[in-house]
Design a protein around this motif. Structure first.
Motif, mmCIF file in Angstrom:
data_model
loop_
_atom_site.group_PDB
_atom_site.id
_atom_site.type_symbol
_atom_site.label_atom_id
_atom_site.label_comp_id
_atom_site.label_asym_id
_atom_site.label_seq_id
_atom_site.Cartn_x
_atom_site.Cartn_y
_atom_site.Cartn_z
ATOM 1 N N ARG A 11 -26.758 -7.518 -27.221
ATOM 2 C CA ARG A 11 -27.925 -6.520 -27.564
ATOM 3 C C ARG A 11 -28.759 -6.955 -28.518
ATOM 4 O O ARG A 11 -29.866 -6.829 -28.482
ATOM 5 N N LYS B 240 -32.203 -8.308 -27.255
ATOM 6 C CA LYS B 240 -33.055 -6.908 -27.132
ATOM 7 C C LYS B 240 -32.877 -6.502 -25.659
ATOM 8 O O LYS B 240 -33.763 -6.118 -24.861
ATOM 9 N N ILE B 241 -31.702 -6.683 -24.873
ATOM 10 C CA ILE B 241 -31.357 -6.106 -23.315
ATOM 11 C C ILE B 241 -31.116 -4.919 -23.652
ATOM 12 O O ILE B 241 -30.462 -4.150 -24.009
ATOM 13 N N THR B 242 -31.981 -4.041 -22.403
ATOM 14 C CA THR B 242 -32.095 -2.536 -22.167
ATOM 15 C C THR B 242 -31.065 -2.287 -21.127
ATOM 16 O O THR B 242 -30.306 -1.254 -20.873
ATOM 17 N N GLY B 243 -31.294 -3.135 -20.020
ATOM 18 C CA GLY B 243 -30.616 -2.819 -18.664
ATOM 19 C C GLY B 243 -29.200 -2.844 -18.694
ATOM 20 O O GLY B 243 -28.559 -3.808 -19.247
ATOM 21 N N LEU C 53 -27.313 -6.418 -19.209
ATOM 22 C CA LEU C 53 -26.342 -6.759 -20.128
ATOM 23 C C LEU C 53 -24.933 -7.133 -20.126
ATOM 24 O O LEU C 53 -24.529 -7.801 -20.559
#
Length: 282
Positions: free
Chosen positions: A73, A77-80, A84
């Motif tokens: 993360r 910068k992964i949000t989904g 992820l």
């Protein structure tokens, strides 16, 4: 003892950074060096806890398992959630594969090495390098090639007021491109009964000089050894717009050239255009 602890922490930090770098490359995810180093630093937290308090049972094991999620993360910068999980699984796969190769190297060393002492860091770097090569060049490239060879995608383009749409075959053997501008060329099948200029269906390329001015302005000659003749200049045209749909997503390009043929490209009419593979890069 302090030097030994610092060495363990530094090795863990460097190993995490290298594994995250390979994960980013294989996943095609952009990353910043500062974020990657920050994620690697976060990965040393379980080591600090272990060195400070010793084995603390479930807490240490839990941190070891879930820490890669936070590292991924931070680094990318992964949000989904789906993205992820996919990236974390890629990270774990690289870790396990690297560990297996490292274990194999260590076994060979203990059985066959005669003198000297090889560094564990050297073993680890070589293991990661081989893992990266094996995954990218063997597994990913092979699966990607098999998928692309049989794939057709919707295609449409406009040229001098004419519209063409149909299915395009992604042909990895199509290397047609303008040697000067490096624009890729698609081969499109057209019907003589439609309102295309008549000279496009004539075999004598000198007839192309009689094209309307708006067509002549878009004419580009391409050296060719595989279309219609062993060696000749192939007439292609700069499109006004060129669109392909990849997995339902629209992708436009202003780099496309098209050349025309009235010959049947597919016996079963499954496609009417042959695309250069670079035209459909995601």
């Amino acid at each position: 003892m302090a030097g030994y602890a610092e060495g363990i922490i530094f090795f863990n930090f460097a190993a995490d950074a290298l594994l995250l770098f390979v994960t980013g490359k294989l996943s095609g995810r952009p990353f910043q060096l500062s974020r990657l180093l920050a994620a690697s630093l976060a990965g040393t937290i379980p080591v600090w806890i272990y060195l400070a308090a010793g084995p603390v049972g479930l807490l240490h094991k839990s941190l070891t398992v879930i820490m890669p999620i936070f590292m991924i993360r931070i680094a990318f910068k992964i949000t989904g959630v789906t993205s992820l999980i996919s990236t974390v699984l890629t990270f774990y796969f690289i870790v396990f594969l690297t560990g297996g190769i490292l274990f194999g190297f260590q076994s060979m060393y203990t059985q066959y090495a005669i003198g000297g002492k090889w560094s564990l860091v050297f073993f680890f770097i070589v293991s990661v390098a081989i893992s990266f090569y094996f995954i990218q060049r063997r597994l990913f490239s092979l699966n990607s090639s098999r998928r692309i060879i049989s794939q057709t995608v919707p295609v449409s383009f406009t040229l001098c007021g004419m519209n063409w749409s149909g299915q395009g075959l992604i042909d990895t053997g199509n290397a047609l491109c303008d040697p000067i501008s490096k624009k890729e060329v698609a081969v499109c099948q057209i019907d003589p009964h439609e309102e295309w200029p008549d000279v496009l269906f004539k075999e004598d390329i000198s007839d192309l000089l009689h094209l309307p001015d708006n067509w002549t302005e878009k004419l580009v000659w391409i050296p060719s050894k595989s279309i219609h003749a062993e060696s000749q200049l192939l007439a292609s045209f700069r499109t006004d717009s060129f669109t392909v749909w990849i997995n339902g997503k629209e992708q436009k390009t202003d780099r496309a050239l098209v050349t025309f043929t009235d010959k049947m490209l597919s016996d079963d009419h499954s496609f009417g255009c042959i695309l250069h593979p670079n035209m459909v890069r995601e």
